[in-house]
Design a protein around this motif. Structure first.
Motif, PDB file in Angstrom:
ATOM      1  N   GLY A  33       0.818  -1.211   0.000  1.00  0.00           N
ATOM      2  CA  GLY A  33       0.000   0.000   0.000  1.00  0.00           C
ATOM      3  C   GLY A  33       0.848   1.256   0.000  1.00  0.00           C
ATOM      4  N   SER A  34       0.243   2.371  -0.391  1.00  0.00           N
ATOM      5  CA  SER A  34       0.980   3.621  -0.586  1.00  0.00           C
ATOM      6  C   SER A  34       0.592   4.680   0.443  1.00  0.00           C
ATOM      7  CB  SER A  34       0.713   4.171  -1.990  1.00  0.00           C
ATOM      8  OG  SER A  34       1.153   3.267  -2.981  1.00  0.00           O
ATOM      9  N   LEU A  35       1.579   5.468   0.836  1.00  0.00           N
ATOM     10  CA  LEU A  35       1.399   6.563   1.776  1.00  0.00           C
ATOM     11  C   LEU A  35       1.778   7.867   1.083  1.00  0.00           C
ATOM     12  CD1 LEU A  35       0.875   7.441   4.779  1.00  0.00           C
ATOM     13  CD2 LEU A  35       3.327   7.082   5.169  1.00  0.00           C
ATOM     14  N   TYR A  36       0.920   8.892   1.204  1.00  0.00           N
ATOM     15  CA  TYR A  36       1.168  10.203   0.600  1.00  0.00           C
ATOM     16  C   TYR A  36       1.054  11.257   1.694  1.00  0.00           C
ATOM     17  CZ  TYR A  36       0.364   7.951  -3.938  1.00  0.00           C
ATOM     18  OH  TYR A  36       0.438   7.121  -5.041  1.00  0.00           O
ATOM     19  N   LEU A  37       2.119  12.026   1.904  1.00  0.00           N
ATOM     20  CA  LEU A  37       2.136  13.038   2.950  1.00  0.00           C
ATOM     21  C   LEU A  37       2.492  14.401   2.372  1.00  0.00           C
ATOM     22  CD1 LEU A  37       4.178  11.106   5.683  1.00  0.00           C
ATOM     23  CD2 LEU A  37       1.686  11.318   5.538  1.00  0.00           C
ATOM     24  N   GLU A  38       1.643  15.391   2.612  1.00  0.00           N
ATOM     25  CA  GLU A  38       2.071  16.757   2.301  1.00  0.00           C
ATOM     26  C   GLU A  38       3.052  17.198   3.369  1.00  0.00           C
ATOM     27  OE1 GLU A  38       0.395  21.313   1.882  1.00  0.00           O
ATOM     28  OE2 GLU A  38      -0.926  19.651   1.338  1.00  0.00           O
ATOM     29  N   ILE A  39       4.059  17.980   2.960  1.00  0.00           N
ATOM     30  CA  ILE A  39       5.101  18.413   3.886  1.00  0.00           C
ATOM     31  C   ILE A  39       5.387  19.897   3.700  1.00  0.00           C
ATOM     32  CG2 ILE A  39       6.226  16.149   3.963  1.00  0.00           C
ATOM     33  CD1 ILE A  39       8.319  17.356   1.953  1.00  0.00           C
ATOM     34  N   GLY A  40       6.035  20.465   4.709  1.00  0.00           N
ATOM     35  CA  GLY A  40       6.588  21.798   4.544  1.00  0.00           C
ATOM     36  C   GLY A  40       7.787  21.726   3.604  1.00  0.00           C
ATOM     37  N   ALA A  41       8.079  22.821   2.926  1.00  0.00           N
ATOM     38  CA  ALA A  41       9.087  22.807   1.867  1.00  0.00           C
ATOM     39  C   ALA A  41      10.481  22.432   2.354  1.00  0.00           C
ATOM     40  CB  ALA A  41       9.137  24.174   1.183  1.00  0.00           C
ATOM     41  N   ASP A  42      10.745  22.555   3.655  1.00  0.00           N
ATOM     42  CA  ASP A  42      12.073  22.241   4.190  1.00  0.00           C
ATOM     43  C   ASP A  42      12.082  20.957   5.020  1.00  0.00           C
ATOM     44  OD1 ASP A  42      10.582  23.169   6.304  1.00  0.00           O
ATOM     45  OD2 ASP A  42      12.156  24.467   7.126  1.00  0.00           O
ATOM     46  N   GLU A  43      11.035  20.145   4.888  1.00  0.00           N
ATOM     47  CA  GLU A  43      10.914  18.969   5.758  1.00  0.00           C
ATOM     48  C   GLU A  43      11.120  17.639   5.040  1.00  0.00           C
ATOM     49  OE1 GLU A  43       7.757  20.754   9.054  1.00  0.00           O
ATOM     50  OE2 GLU A  43       6.978  19.754   7.263  1.00  0.00           O
ATOM     51  N   ALA A  44      11.441  17.664   3.760  1.00  0.00           N
ATOM     52  CA  ALA A  44      11.511  16.427   2.975  1.00  0.00           C
ATOM     53  C   ALA A  44      12.526  15.442   3.550  1.00  0.00           C
ATOM     54  CB  ALA A  44      11.849  16.742   1.525  1.00  0.00           C
ATOM     55  N   VAL A  45      13.721  15.896   3.836  1.00  0.00           N
ATOM     56  CA  VAL A  45      14.776  14.996   4.316  1.00  0.00           C
ATOM     57  C   VAL A  45      14.362  14.346   5.629  1.00  0.00           C
ATOM     58  CG1 VAL A  45      17.145  14.852   5.148  1.00  0.00           C
ATOM     59  CG2 VAL A  45      16.623  16.232   3.133  1.00  0.00           C
ATOM     60  N   ALA A  46      13.859  15.152   6.555  1.00  0.00           N
ATOM     61  CA  ALA A  46      13.483  14.629   7.867  1.00  0.00           C
ATOM     62  C   ALA A  46      12.336  13.625   7.761  1.00  0.00           C
ATOM     63  CB  ALA A  46      13.094  15.781   8.796  1.00  0.00           C
ATOM     64  N   VAL A  47      11.326  13.929   6.950  1.00  0.00           N
ATOM     65  CA  VAL A  47      10.184  13.036   6.827  1.00  0.00           C
ATOM     66  C   VAL A  47      10.594  11.744   6.127  1.00  0.00           C
ATOM     67  CG1 VAL A  47       7.906  12.739   5.763  1.00  0.00           C
ATOM     68  CG2 VAL A  47       8.489  14.895   6.890  1.00  0.00           C
ATOM     69  N   CYS A  48      11.444  11.842   5.126  1.00  0.00           N
ATOM     70  CA  CYS A  48      11.935  10.636   4.441  1.00  0.00           C
ATOM     71  C   CYS A  48      12.688   9.730   5.412  1.00  0.00           C
ATOM     72  CB  CYS A  48      12.839  11.018   3.268  1.00  0.00           C
ATOM     73  SG  CYS A  48      11.966  11.711   1.853  1.00  0.00           S
ATOM     74  N   GLU A  49      13.467  10.322   6.292  1.00  0.00           N
ATOM     75  CA  GLU A  49      14.208   9.525   7.280  1.00  0.00           C
ATOM     76  C   GLU A  49      13.258   8.837   8.248  1.00  0.00           C
ATOM     77  OE1 GLU A  49      17.431   8.694   7.754  1.00  0.00           O
ATOM     78  OE2 GLU A  49      17.726   9.509   5.732  1.00  0.00           O
ATOM     79  N   LEU A  50      12.221   9.541   8.675  1.00  0.00           N
ATOM     80  CA  LEU A  50      11.247   8.939   9.582  1.00  0.00           C
ATOM     81  C   LEU A  50      10.576   7.730   8.932  1.00  0.00           C
ATOM     82  CD1 LEU A  50       9.519  12.134  11.048  1.00  0.00           C
ATOM     83  CD2 LEU A  50      10.990  10.544  12.287  1.00  0.00           C
ATOM     84  N   LEU A  51      10.218   7.862   7.665  1.00  0.00           N
ATOM     85  CA  LEU A  51       9.568   6.760   6.959  1.00  0.00           C
ATOM     86  C   LEU A  51      10.527   5.597   6.736  1.00  0.00           C
ATOM     87  CD1 LEU A  51       7.490   8.799   4.356  1.00  0.00           C
ATOM     88  CD2 LEU A  51       6.650   7.651   6.414  1.00  0.00           C
ATOM     89  N   LYS A  52      11.757   5.919   6.410  1.00  0.00           N
ATOM     90  CA  LYS A  52      12.768   4.879   6.211  1.00  0.00           C
ATOM     91  C   LYS A  52      12.984   4.095   7.499  1.00  0.00           C
ATOM     92  CE  LYS A  52      17.572   4.177   4.755  1.00  0.00           C
ATOM     93  NZ  LYS A  52      18.828   4.852   4.304  1.00  0.00           N
ATOM     94  N   ASP A  53      13.117   4.811   8.615  1.00  0.00           N
ATOM     95  CA  ASP A  53      13.328   4.161   9.909  1.00  0.00           C
ATOM     96  C   ASP A  53      12.138   3.293  10.308  1.00  0.00           C
ATOM     97  OD1 ASP A  53      15.756   5.425  10.044  1.00  0.00           O
ATOM     98  OD2 ASP A  53      15.092   7.002  11.419  1.00  0.00           O
ATOM     99  N   ALA A  54      10.941   3.668   9.811  1.00  0.00           N
ATOM    100  CA  ALA A  54       9.727   2.905  10.143  1.00  0.00           C
ATOM    101  C   ALA A  54       9.531   1.708   9.212  1.00  0.00           C
ATOM    102  CB  ALA A  54       8.507   3.818  10.074  1.00  0.00           C
ATOM    103  N   GLY A  55      10.442   1.530   8.252  1.00  0.00           N
ATOM    104  CA  GLY A  55      10.376   0.368   7.384  1.00  0.00           C
ATOM    105  C   GLY A  55       9.692   0.581   6.054  1.00  0.00           C
ATOM    106  N   PHE A  56       9.321   1.814   5.725  1.00  0.00           N
ATOM    107  CA  PHE A  56       8.704   2.080   4.427  1.00  0.00           C
ATOM    108  C   PHE A  56       9.761   2.040   3.323  1.00  0.00           C
ATOM    109  CE2 PHE A  56       5.459   3.704   7.250  1.00  0.00           C
ATOM    110  CZ  PHE A  56       4.283   3.409   6.590  1.00  0.00           C
ATOM    111  N   GLN A  57       9.312   1.744   2.123  1.00  0.00           N
ATOM    112  CA  GLN A  57      10.224   1.627   0.986  1.00  0.00           C
ATOM    113  C   GLN A  57       9.754   2.511  -0.170  1.00  0.00           C
ATOM    114  OE1 GLN A  57      10.213  -2.557   0.130  1.00  0.00           O
ATOM    115  NE2 GLN A  57      11.492  -3.087   1.885  1.00  0.00           N
ATOM    116  N   ASP A  58      10.578   2.560  -1.231  1.00  0.00           N
ATOM    117  CA  ASP A  58      10.250   3.341  -2.433  1.00  0.00           C
ATOM    118  C   ASP A  58       9.827   4.756  -2.062  1.00  0.00           C
ATOM    119  OD1 ASP A  58      10.754   1.077  -3.937  1.00  0.00           O
ATOM    120  OD2 ASP A  58       8.648   0.462  -3.962  1.00  0.00           O
ATOM    121  N   ILE A  59      10.635   5.410  -1.240  1.00  0.00           N
ATOM    122  CA  ILE A  59      10.317   6.752  -0.748  1.00  0.00           C
ATOM    123  C   ILE A  59      10.733   7.791  -1.786  1.00  0.00           C
ATOM    124  CG2 ILE A  59      10.732   8.425   1.089  1.00  0.00           C
ATOM    125  CD1 ILE A  59      11.409   5.994   2.909  1.00  0.00           C
ATOM    126  N   ASN A  60       9.796   8.669  -2.136  1.00  0.00           N
ATOM    127  CA  ASN A  60      10.049   9.692  -3.152  1.00  0.00           C
ATOM    128  C   ASN A  60       9.510  11.040  -2.697  1.00  0.00           C
ATOM    129  OD1 ASN A  60      11.178   8.166  -5.536  1.00  0.00           O
ATOM    130  ND2 ASN A  60       9.284   7.021  -5.228  1.00  0.00           N
TER     131      ASN A  60
END
Length: 318
Positions: A275-302
């Protein structure tokens, strides 16, 4: 006095008060007060008001316009005065209980519509607010099952009304309509039943039991535009946002990432495998949010950028 002169008076008041887009706002408020379109204003702008309206109606409409200008002068959002705004080409009712839909968020909706052209998809919209994401996906995507969740019951009332009206106007496009968590629906509303439901939760807390009651299991897609502004930045926002939009829909805690941490940690069990997850983010939050998802085991993060070229949406797969 002509319509144009009346407009210019309102424009000058707004301009002197520092209101952004004073010219546009004054014209839109004039059209609202006098029940006319922009084209009608251009055609009739130079005519005397007394030629266009009888005295009683003219007095009421002029008073409405003055009241609108006074509210806007105090920096009440134009959308609150008008009572609605456009999102994805659809009209959404808004008030002080919900975040005003932004064009930035259309990036998320457009991506989901592009990635899932087929209607046989179940979607959860977490932090649904006005329901702009949930209702747009239901109407434009015709998805078989859309659930909007929010902690605010006041927001859910707005979301439910928006979805019901838009699906009614769309002729029940997309399948069944079914609203839960509110008052009973009339027979006329029942004929437009589509599987769109709104539920009150504190993010994922309590959602499992609600899903069981609704006969639901996991979702194919989870979307969210959670609060992501840093607490200390709230006071620096424009008065329209700072003073009139609900803080609960803006404040993402000290670093703006509180809700992303919870979503990354808690969303997994509610997503089907793949299944897919879509999150709107603040313009300076991409790196931090990607790391959170990676640490939680999500894949194919874009990361997807909006029309202004700013990082706006993070997508990931379970």
């Amino acid at each position: 006095m002509t319509l144009r002169q009346l407009y210019e008076e309102g424009r000058d008041i707004l301009s002197e008060s520092g209101v952004p887009d004073a010219k546009l706002d004054a014209r839109l408020l004039l059209c609202e007060a006098f029940g006319m379109t922009a084209a009608e204003y251009l055609m009739e702008g130079e005519r005397e008001l007394a030629e266009l309206y009888e005295n009683t109606a003219l007095s009421a409409m002029t008073e409405d316009y003055a009241n609108y200008i006074a509210l806007r002068r105090r920096r009440m959002p134009l959308q609150h005065i008008l009572g609605e705004t456009q999102f994805m080409g659809l009209p959404f009712a808004v008030n002080a209980n919900v975040l005003i839909p932004r064009q930035d968020t259309e990036t998320l909706v457009e991506q989901v519509l592009s990635d899932f052209p087929q209607p046989d998809v179940s979607i959860l919209d977490m932090c649904t607010g006005s329901g702009c994401i949930a209702a747009s996906l239901a109407v434009l995507g015709g998805y078989r099952e859309v659930v909007g969740a929010d902690i605010s019951m006041d927001a859910l009332y707005v979301a439910r009304e928006n979805a019901m009206r838009l699906l009614h106007d769309a002729g029940g496009r997309g399948g069944r309509q079914d609203f839960s968590g509110g008052s009973a629906f009339s027979a006329d509303e029942e004929q437009y039943r589509q599987q769109v439901r709104f539920v009150q939760t504190d993010l994922f807390s309590g959602l499992y039991d609600i899903m069981g009651e609704l006969g639901m299991e996991q979702f194919d897609v989870i979307v969210s535009n959670p609060p992501y502004i840093r607490s200390e930045e709230i006071g620096t926002l424009l008065p329209e946002v700072r003073d009139f939009e609900p803080r609960i829909a803006l404040d993402g805690s000290e670093d703006g990432l509180h809700f992303y941490r919870r979503i990354a940690k808690e969303a997994g069990p509610y997503l089907r495998e793949g299944g897919s997850l879509y999150l709107e983010i603040g313009a300076d939050e991409a790196v931090a949010v990607c790391e959170l998802l990676k640490d939680a085991g999500f894949q194919d993060i874009n990361v997807i950028r909006d029309l202004a070229g700013k990082d706006r949406v993070v997508t990931a797969k379970k």
